[in-house]
Design an enzyme around this catalytic site. Structure first.
Site, short mmCIF file in Angstrom:
data_model
loop_
_atom_site.label_atom_id
_atom_site.label_comp_id
_atom_site.label_asym_id
_atom_site.label_seq_id
_atom_site.Cartn_x
_atom_site.Cartn_y
_atom_site.Cartn_z
N ARG A 1 -8.30 0.11 20.34
CA ARG A 1 -7.47 -0.55 19.34
C ARG A 1 -6.69 0.54 18.62
NH1 ARG A 1 -7.97 -4.41 14.96
NH2 ARG A 1 -5.79 -3.73 15.03
N ASP B 1 -14.93 -2.12 13.69
CA ASP B 1 -13.91 -1.10 13.45
C ASP B 1 -14.46 0.32 13.48
OD1 ASP B 1 -11.69 -2.71 13.22
OD2 ASP B 1 -11.91 -3.00 11.07
N ARG B 2 -15.62 0.54 12.84
CA ARG B 2 -16.09 1.90 12.62
C ARG B 2 -17.46 2.09 13.30
NH1 ARG B 2 -14.06 -0.15 8.17
NH2 ARG B 2 -16.06 -0.59 7.17
N GLU C 1 -1.96 1.33 2.26
CA GLU C 1 -2.85 1.57 3.40
C GLU C 1 -2.01 1.69 4.66
OE1 GLU C 1 -7.09 -0.59 2.31
OE2 GLU C 1 -5.84 -1.43 3.88
N ASP D 1 -0.01 -3.46 1.93
CA ASP D 1 -0.69 -3.83 0.69
C ASP D 1 -1.74 -4.86 1.04
OD1 ASP D 1 -1.55 -5.02 -1.69
OD2 ASP D 1 0.37 -4.73 -2.68
N ASP E 1 4.81 -8.72 5.59
CA ASP E 1 3.37 -8.63 5.84
C ASP E 1 2.86 -9.92 6.50
OD1 ASP E 1 0.88 -7.48 5.90
OD2 ASP E 1 0.68 -7.25 3.73
N ARG F 1 -1.75 -13.23 13.53
CA ARG F 1 -1.11 -12.11 14.21
C ARG F 1 -0.59 -12.57 15.57
NH1 ARG F 1 -5.46 -7.31 12.52
NH2 ARG F 1 -5.10 -7.50 10.26
N TYR G 1 -1.19 -4.92 15.06
CA TYR G 1 -0.59 -3.84 14.29
C TYR G 1 0.76 -3.46 14.89
CZ TYR G 1 -4.80 -2.62 11.57
OH TYR G 1 -5.86 -2.61 10.70
#
Length: 470
Positions: free
Chosen positions: A118, A151-152, A277, A294, A324, A368, A402
């Site tokens: 990603r 994600d992490r 961000e 934002d 956004d 999205r 994204y």
């Protein structure tokens, strides 16, 4: 004839045959030498020596049969001279966006060895453009792809491959262990920034040409994170923005100036009631412009512009064409945060041209899906929702994700201006497509041109679920 005469006669004949054979061999050698001299005499040997021979090998088993595929390419040599990327050109005038790359990595990954990824992004040196991405330490259609919606994790890494190619173990280069990252080239080497570690104590590791040069510790202990797109290099200095703090409230934002991997200056933005961000940044006339996300309360995008001394200005894009997601219907804009549907968000970008702005955004207001580029000739400063150009690149029915900016410097293109480009992530799998056990994405990219372009859709196109999902 007596025996002695016979021996002499036979010896003479053998000697004669030997001499004739020797003469023929000498003639053959001379002939080969002359032929070779004629063929190579007029060639430029320097050109041959400057070629690079690249051999790709892929070994696999097909129906219990071992197959070795070897592909050898002879590539004309490039001038690899280092140079400092000036970054002082203005953006090229453009009328629209031409398709630049599409990697089809999910489609290819149904049968090939392709990384689960990603957050892909693109960055260019004066010699090449590369796709950077965050792997999950797993391949598509493999058991380790399970749960990669997270994600992490300690398995994530920043890697890169040639633009337009599906990211695989055979063409990818390791850059950094990271679950948040950025990268850029100053003309002499690659700077990579990789953030990894626990949420309350992550560390950013800076590398220059692959060597660790600096680290940055989380200063708020609330998920230190960076751009997920390219940093910006101007006259030998590179610039990046990092965020630390809440994703749904006032956080801390810092700009870093970096030279050959070493931090030479940093500042914290004084930005009350603003949220920055995952900034998408680009150089323009020697300054740096960043358009960000934002995630707190704005459905329009915040921006920060700064010079090489880190003197900065901040604001929000004023246009009533909101950038956004989620967002309200286009209407009355604001040069402050537009609070309607302002919570949450998605990484995105815009390009400023004077009072005008090219806005990249999803076609859907709430999910999205789809992607479009809109030219608002007064959108940087005015709050109406009037626009002149809309170019479709992903249909409303297809997944996007994204998006971010990247530029091609004059040192790469030969133009006298900075070519604006952008990429779009095409996310597939979870959380939206629940028939899969994985989350990954492919990517497309476009560059600005001052000539004809087309409206169309370039979707991911993979048919799900995969074998591993069944």
């Amino acid at each position: 004839m007596n025996p002695n005469q016979k021996i002499i006669t036979i010896g003479s004949i053998c000697m004669a045959i030997g001499i004739i054979s020797l003469i023929l061999q000498i003639g053959n050698i001379i002939s080969i030498w002359v032929s070779h001299s004629i063929q190579t005499g007029s060639q430029n040997h320097t050109g041959i020596c400057n070629q690079r021979i690249i051999t790709y090998e892929n070994s696999t088993w097909v129906n219990q049969t071992y197959v070795n595929i070897s592909n050898t390419n002879v590539v004309a040599g490039k001038d690899t001279t280092s140079m400092t990327l000036a970054g002082n050109s203005s953006l090229c005038p453009i009328r629209g966006w031409a398709i630049y790359s599409k990697d089809n990595s999910i489609r290819i990954g149904s049968k090939g060895d392709v990384f689960v990824i990603r957050e892909p992004f693109i960055s260019c040196s004066h010699l090449e453009c590369r796709t950077f991405f965050l792997t999950q330490g797993a391949l598509l259609n493999d058991k380790h792809s399970n749960g990669t919606v997270k994600d992490r994790s300690p398995y994530r890494a920043l890697m890169s491959c040639p633009i337009g190619e599906a990211p695989s173990p055979y063409n990818s280069r390791f850059e950094s262990v990271a679950w948040s990252a950025s990268a850029c080239h100053d003309g002499m080497g690659w700077l990579t920034i990789g953030i990894s570690g626990p949420d309350d104590g992550a560390v950013a590791v800076l590398k220059y040409n692959g060597i660790i040069t600096e680290t940055i510790k989380s200063w708020r202990k609330q998920i230190l994170r960076t751009q997920e797109s390219e940093c910006v290099c101007v006259n030998g200095s590179c610039f990046t923005i990092m965020t630390d703090g809440p994703s749904d409230g006032q956080a801390s934002y810092r700009i870093f100036k970096i030279e050959k991997g070493k931090i030479t200056k940093s500042i914290e933005l004084d930005a009350p009631n603003s949220h920055y961000e995952e900034c998408s940044c680009y150089p323009d006339n020697g300054t740096v412009m960043c358009v960000c996300r934002d995630n707190w309360h704005g459905s329009n995008r915040p921006w920060v512009s700064f010079n090489q001394n880190l003197d900065y200005q901040i604001g929000y894009i004023c246009s009533g064409v909101f950038g956004d997601n989620p967002r309200p219907k286009d209407g009355k804009g604001s040069c402050d945060p537009v609070n309607v549907d302002g919570a949450d968000g998605v990484k995105g970008f815009s390009y400023r041209y004077g009072n005008g702005v090219w806005i990249g955004r999803t076609k859907s207001n709430s999910s999205r899906k789809g992607f479009e580029m809109i030219w608002d000739p007064n959108g940087w400063t005015d709050t109406d929702s009037n626009f002149l150009v809309k170019q479709d690149v992903v249909a409303m029915t297809d997944w996007s994700g994204y998006s971010g900016s990247f530029v091609q410097h004059p040192e790469l293109t030969g133009l006298d201006c900075m070519r604006p480009c952008f990429w779009v992530e095409l996310i597939r799998g979870r959380p939206r497509e629940k028939t899969t056990i994985w989350t990954s994405g492919s990517s497309i990219s476009f560059c600005g041109v001052n000539s004809d372009t087309v409206n169309w859709s370039w979707p991911d196109g993979a048919e799900l679920p995969f074998t591993i999902d069944k």
